[in-house]
Structures are given as structure tokens and as C-alpha cells.
Motif scaffolding. Structure first.
Motif, mmCIF file in Angstrom:
data_model
loop_
_atom_site.group_PDB
_atom_site.id
_atom_site.type_symbol
_atom_site.label_atom_id
_atom_site.label_comp_id
_atom_site.label_asym_id
_atom_site.label_seq_id
_atom_site.Cartn_x
_atom_site.Cartn_y
_atom_site.Cartn_z
ATOM 1 N N GLY A 16 0.859 -1.191 0.000
ATOM 2 C CA GLY A 16 0.000 0.000 0.000
ATOM 3 C C GLY A 16 0.884 1.226 0.000
ATOM 4 O O GLY A 16 1.762 1.350 0.847
ATOM 5 N N VAL A 17 0.668 2.131 -0.957
ATOM 6 C CA VAL A 17 1.567 3.290 -1.054
ATOM 7 C C VAL A 17 0.817 4.614 -1.011
ATOM 8 O O VAL A 17 -0.300 4.737 -1.506
ATOM 9 C CB VAL A 17 2.441 3.235 -2.332
ATOM 10 C CG1 VAL A 17 3.326 1.984 -2.326
ATOM 11 C CG2 VAL A 17 1.601 3.279 -3.592
ATOM 12 N N SER A 23 6.383 4.398 3.089
ATOM 13 C CA SER A 23 5.725 3.604 2.046
ATOM 14 C C SER A 23 6.736 3.203 0.964
ATOM 15 O O SER A 23 6.658 2.100 0.423
ATOM 16 C CB SER A 23 4.476 4.333 1.516
ATOM 17 O OG SER A 23 4.536 4.646 0.165
ATOM 18 N N VAL A 46 -4.778 3.929 -2.655
ATOM 19 C CA VAL A 46 -6.209 4.150 -2.471
ATOM 20 C C VAL A 46 -6.476 5.648 -2.535
ATOM 21 O O VAL A 46 -5.877 6.428 -1.785
ATOM 22 C CB VAL A 46 -6.701 3.571 -1.125
ATOM 23 C CG1 VAL A 46 -8.214 3.741 -1.014
ATOM 24 C CG2 VAL A 46 -6.305 2.102 -1.004
ATOM 25 N N ILE A 113 2.934 -2.349 4.421
ATOM 26 C CA ILE A 113 2.661 -0.911 4.519
ATOM 27 C C ILE A 113 3.718 -0.240 5.391
ATOM 28 O O ILE A 113 4.477 -0.899 6.097
ATOM 29 C CB ILE A 113 1.253 -0.638 5.129
ATOM 30 C CG1 ILE A 113 1.109 -1.370 6.468
ATOM 31 C CG2 ILE A 113 0.150 -1.051 4.172
ATOM 32 C CD1 ILE A 113 -0.225 -1.108 7.155
ATOM 33 N N GLY A 114 3.748 1.088 5.347
ATOM 34 C CA GLY A 114 4.678 1.835 6.184
ATOM 35 C C GLY A 114 4.133 2.021 7.587
ATOM 36 O O GLY A 114 2.931 1.863 7.815
ATOM 37 N N ARG A 116 4.186 4.845 9.073
ATOM 38 C CA ARG A 116 3.548 6.153 9.015
ATOM 39 C C ARG A 116 3.306 6.507 7.559
ATOM 40 O O ARG A 116 3.818 5.849 6.658
ATOM 41 C CB ARG A 116 4.458 7.222 9.623
ATOM 42 C CG ARG A 116 4.727 7.060 11.079
ATOM 43 C CD ARG A 116 5.587 8.199 11.567
ATOM 44 N NE ARG A 116 5.041 9.498 11.146
ATOM 45 C CZ ARG A 116 5.587 10.661 11.489
ATOM 46 N NH1 ARG A 116 6.669 10.712 12.207
ATOM 47 N NH2 ARG A 116 5.048 11.796 11.092
ATOM 48 N N GLY A 117 2.566 7.579 7.341
ATOM 49 C CA GLY A 117 2.300 7.995 5.978
ATOM 50 C C GLY A 117 2.518 9.478 5.805
ATOM 51 O O GLY A 117 3.270 10.089 6.565
ATOM 52 N N GLY A 119 0.198 11.760 6.143
ATOM 53 C CA GLY A 119 -0.752 12.586 6.881
ATOM 54 C C GLY A 119 -0.533 12.675 8.383
ATOM 55 O O GLY A 119 -1.286 13.336 9.077
ATOM 56 N N GLY A 120 0.481 11.994 8.893
ATOM 57 C CA GLY A 120 0.637 11.933 10.345
ATOM 58 C C GLY A 120 1.197 13.224 10.933
ATOM 59 O O GLY A 120 1.727 14.061 10.220
ATOM 60 N N GLY A 127 0.678 5.308 12.031
ATOM 61 C CA GLY A 127 -0.458 5.954 11.386
ATOM 62 C C GLY A 127 -1.737 5.194 11.636
ATOM 63 O O GLY A 127 -1.719 4.040 12.088
ATOM 64 N N SER A 128 -2.857 5.823 11.329
ATOM 65 C CA SER A 128 -4.147 5.177 11.583
ATOM 66 C C SER A 128 -4.396 4.050 10.589
ATOM 67 O O SER A 128 -4.990 3.020 10.931
ATOM 68 C CB SER A 128 -5.276 6.203 11.524
ATOM 69 O OG SER A 128 -5.302 6.798 10.246
ATOM 70 N N VAL A 129 -3.933 4.220 9.344
ATOM 71 C CA VAL A 129 -4.091 3.139 8.361
ATOM 72 C C VAL A 129 -3.299 1.923 8.847
ATOM 73 O O VAL A 129 -3.778 0.794 8.832
ATOM 74 C CB VAL A 129 -3.611 3.598 6.960
ATOM 75 C CG1 VAL A 129 -3.609 2.427 5.977
ATOM 76 C CG2 VAL A 129 -4.487 4.736 6.441
ATOM 77 N N THR A 130 -2.079 2.183 9.313
ATOM 78 C CA THR A 130 -1.225 1.103 9.825
ATOM 79 C C THR A 130 -1.949 0.304 10.905
ATOM 80 O O THR A 130 -2.029 -0.924 10.851
ATOM 81 C CB THR A 130 0.073 1.685 10.430
ATOM 82 O OG1 THR A 130 0.639 2.599 9.505
ATOM 83 C CG2 THR A 130 1.069 0.592 10.737
HETATM 84 N N1 LIG Z 1 -4.166 6.144 0.427
HETATM 85 C C1 LIG Z 1 -3.374 5.091 0.662
HETATM 86 N N2 LIG Z 1 -3.273 4.113 -0.267
HETATM 87 C C2 LIG Z 1 -2.469 3.048 -0.039
HETATM 88 N N3 LIG Z 1 -1.726 2.892 1.063
HETATM 89 C C3 LIG Z 1 -1.788 3.843 2.015
HETATM 90 C C4 LIG Z 1 -2.612 4.980 1.876
HETATM 91 N N4 LIG Z 1 -2.471 5.745 2.979
HETATM 92 C C5 LIG Z 1 -1.585 5.105 3.774
HETATM 93 N N5 LIG Z 1 -1.160 3.963 3.198
HETATM 94 C C6 LIG Z 1 -0.180 3.010 3.745
HETATM 95 O O1 LIG Z 1 -0.233 3.047 5.151
HETATM 96 C C7 LIG Z 1 0.997 3.506 5.700
HETATM 97 C C8 LIG Z 1 0.722 4.330 6.933
HETATM 98 O O2 LIG Z 1 -0.012 5.481 6.574
HETATM 99 P P1 LIG Z 1 -1.024 6.197 7.589
HETATM 100 O O3 LIG Z 1 -1.516 5.199 8.566
HETATM 101 O O4 LIG Z 1 -2.006 6.947 6.774
HETATM 102 O O5 LIG Z 1 -0.056 7.177 8.384
HETATM 103 P P2 LIG Z 1 -0.220 8.751 8.633
HETATM 104 O O6 LIG Z 1 -1.292 8.891 9.639
HETATM 105 O O7 LIG Z 1 1.136 9.134 9.130
HETATM 106 O O8 LIG Z 1 -0.569 9.345 7.293
HETATM 107 C C9 LIG Z 1 1.688 4.223 4.549
HETATM 108 O O9 LIG Z 1 3.103 4.198 4.697
HETATM 109 C C10 LIG Z 1 1.224 3.396 3.361
HETATM 110 O O10 LIG Z 1 2.000 2.223 3.262
#
Ligand SMILES: Nc1ncnc2c1ncn2[C@@H]1O[C@H](COP(=O)(O)OP(=O)(O)O)[C@@H](O)[C@H]1O
Ligand SMILES: [Mg+2]
Length: 294
Positions: A16-17, A23, A46, A113-114, A116-117, A119-120, A127-130
Motif C-alpha cells: 500500500g503506497v 511507504s 487508495v 505498509i509503512g 507512518r504515511g 498525513g501523520g 499511522g491510523s491506516v497502519t
Molecule cells: N491512500 C493510501 N493508499 C495506499 N496505502 C496507504 C494509503 N495511505 C496510507 N497507506 C499506507 O499506510 C501507511 C501508513 O499510513 P497512515 O496510517 O495513513 O499514516 P499517517 O497517519 O502518518 O498518514 C503508509 O506508509 C502506506 O503504506
């Protein structure tokens, strides 16, 4: 892993990038793992329209802008994967929706996935996605950090005394085999602390021996199935998060939930703690409602 003639591709690894440094690191990790496993790599971005749902802007302008941005993120990630592992089959996909929901619903053999992303906030460790993907995806989720570390040839796995760690053990043995790495079996134990009954005492030697037996029993079937994997037993009187994050490994493998938390929407406290404090990639492997080993 070396691919022999006639080997077929098995598995689909999805990275996921979002264009962030973690990422990018996830893409590199996923490309390496795809090579080892003989799997395909798919890079997914996404496109989340929610923040742009403001009616006073002309819709077509936004559409165009978002599409272009997504294209750039995917193109950059694909280039990273191709440079890293030119022989791995790579594809990209842009999907609309809520990132954590779309990612955790992907049918993959593994999600990378990373931590963090983009938006943190400064200082955020996860990150919340993580967090959501690691807790809820049906397949193993590997969380990668941007900082690269020297390879140690060792991976660590948390072993406890319940069946919930079986899927994590299976994943860890397979990773160790593919890498030719030593597998460190980490089991942390603590004696109960009785604040109101300090006179309760334990024979620590006995407890230690019993805890070692827990690990031996738990991994006996795996040891038989993977005789080529070199094992290191690491039984510690410590908090599990400390035990799991204090050794330097190339990868730490943990189950998603501990005993009693199956089906929960949240990660178990040990998995969460390890994700926060580890300095290397962490694989969170869904604890399934099944009993038994290999
Ligand atoms: N829109 C996206 N599409 C695909 N992967 C995503 C997306 N947003 C975040 N990710 C994946 O989730 C990881 C953590 O991001 P996220 O939880 O959004 O952290 P943050 O809150 O710091 O933005 C990213 O490094 C990436 O791998
Ligand atoms: Mg984000």
C-alpha cells in the motif's frame, strides 16, 4: 530464494503506497519478499475523496487533480520496485475508497505498509491506516519503517502458551527458511505480582524450567516440519514487548491478538507495543480461531 526452472509464481504480495518515505521502504521490502517467495507484487494506492468533498469546487477539476496525483504516486513506487528487484513481476492499481478499509479487504497473501504515511503529525509512531490494517486484515501485515538497518541474518517470533500464536509461528518458520536465517523463539514470562500478599514466593528455577518447556512443546511440530531452520531459544523473565524489541532482528513476527481477544477489532497489547517500539519491520499475523499446529 532461488527460483528453479519450472517453478510457478505463488502468492500475491500487495504494498500500500501513499508517496511517503515509509511507504517507499514498504515497496522495497515487498519486492524483496516477492523474490524470496516467488510471488507477484501489486502496488496499490487508495484514492480517498473524503477530504475533497467540498461542493464549492468544480468536480471535474478535482477529479483530474486526484487522478494525476495517484498516477504519480504509483509511477514512483513502481520505479522503486523495478530498480530494487528487476525480475519480480510488478503491477499497479489505483482504487477509490477509504484507505484502511480498501487495503484490509484486498485478497493477498501478504500486505506491506509503512509505519507512518504522509498525513501523520510529527512525533506519531504509527499511522491510523497502519493500526487498522494490522488489526483487521485477514492476511499477514508487514509494517516497515523508513530507516534501513544492517542485516543480521536472524528473525524473531513471539511464542506464548496459547494456540493463538500458531499462525505467527508458521509465518516465521517459512520466512526463516526462505532467508536461510536463524529463528529466535522469544518467550517472555513474568511471575504474578501480589501487591497484598508479598509473602507468596516462587521457585524461580522451577518457573524458568517450566517456561522453557512451554516453548519446546509449542514448537515441536514446527521443528519437525522445518528441520533445516536453525533455532535459538530465548526465554526471558521480562515484559513481552521488551523481550521482543530488545533483540536486534531483521524481522519480528507476532500474532495479532493474544488469548481471549479473538475477533477483536483492536490489536492485542503486545502486538501494539511491538509495532510502536520495534526498530525493524514487524509482521503481524492474524490469530485464527483454530486449534492445532502444522
Ligand atoms: N491512500 C493510501 N493508499 C495506499 N496505502 C496507504 C494509503 N495511505 C496510507 N497507506 C499506507 O499506510 C501507511 C501508513 O499510513 P497512515 O496510517 O495513513 O499514516 P499517517 O497517519 O502518518 O498518514 C503508509 O506508509 C502506506 O503504506
Ligand atoms: Mg495517511
Amino acid at each position: 530464494m532461488r527460483l528453479d526452472e519450472g517453478d510457478i509464481m505463488t502468492g500475491l504480495i500487495i504494498a500500500g503506497v501513499d508517496g511517503s518515505a515509509p511507504s517507499d521502504a514498504a515497496v522495497e521490502w515487498a519486492a524483496d519478499d516477492a523474490l524470496r517467495a516467488g510471488a507477484e507484487l501489486r502496488i496499490v494506492h487508495v484514492v480517498d475523496r473524503r477530504p475533497y468533498d467540498i461542493t464549492r469546487f468544480p468536480v471535474s477539476d478535482q477529479e483530474d487533480h486526484l487522478r494525476k496525483a495517484a498516477g504519480k504516486v504509483l509511477e514512483a513506487a513502481e520505479a522503486i520496485a523495478r530498480v530494487r528487484q528487476p525480475t519480480v513481476e510488478v503491477s499497479t492499481r489505483s482504487i477509490e475508497g477509504v484507505p484502511s478499509a480498501v487495503l484490509r479487504e484486498q485478497e493477498a497473501s501478504e500486505l506491506v505498509i509503512g509505519n507512518r504515511g504522509v498525513g501523520g503529525f510529527v512525533g506519531a509512531l504509527l499511522g491510523s491506516v497502519t493500526m487498522e490494517v494490522a488489526a483487521q486484515a485477514g492476511c499477514p501485515v508487514v509494517v516497515v519503517r523508513a530507516e534501513q538497518r544492517e542485516k543480521r541474518g536472524e528473525i524473531g517470533v513471539g511464542v506464548d502458551d496459547s494456540d493463538t500464536c500458531e499462525p505467527a509461528l508458521g509465518y516465521a518458520f517459512e520466512q526463516a527458511r526462505q532467508r536461510g536465517a536463524t529463528l529466535r523463539l522469544i518467550h517472555a514470562w513474568q511471575v504474578p505480582v501480589h501487591a497484598f500478599a508479598p509473602e507468596v514466593s516462587y521457585d524461580l528455577g522451577e518457573v524458568r524450567a517450566a517456561q522453557r518447556e512451554v516453548v519446546r512443546k509449542r514448537i515441536a511440530a514446527w521443528r519437525a516440519r522445518y528441520p533445516e531452520v536453525n533455532l535459538a531459544e530465548d526465554v526471558q523473565n521480562a515484559h513481552p514487548v521488551d523481550a521482543l524489541t530488545s533483540t536486534t532482528c531483521d524481522l519480528i513476527v507476532v500474532g495479532s491478538h493474544g488469548r481471549g481477544a479473538l475477533g477483536s477489532l483492536f490489536l492485542g497489547s503486545v502486538s501494539r507495543g511491538v509495532l510502536h517500539h520495534a526498530r525493524c519491520p514487524v509482521a503481524v499475523v492474524r490469530s485464527q480461531e483454530f486449534v492445532g499446529g502444522p
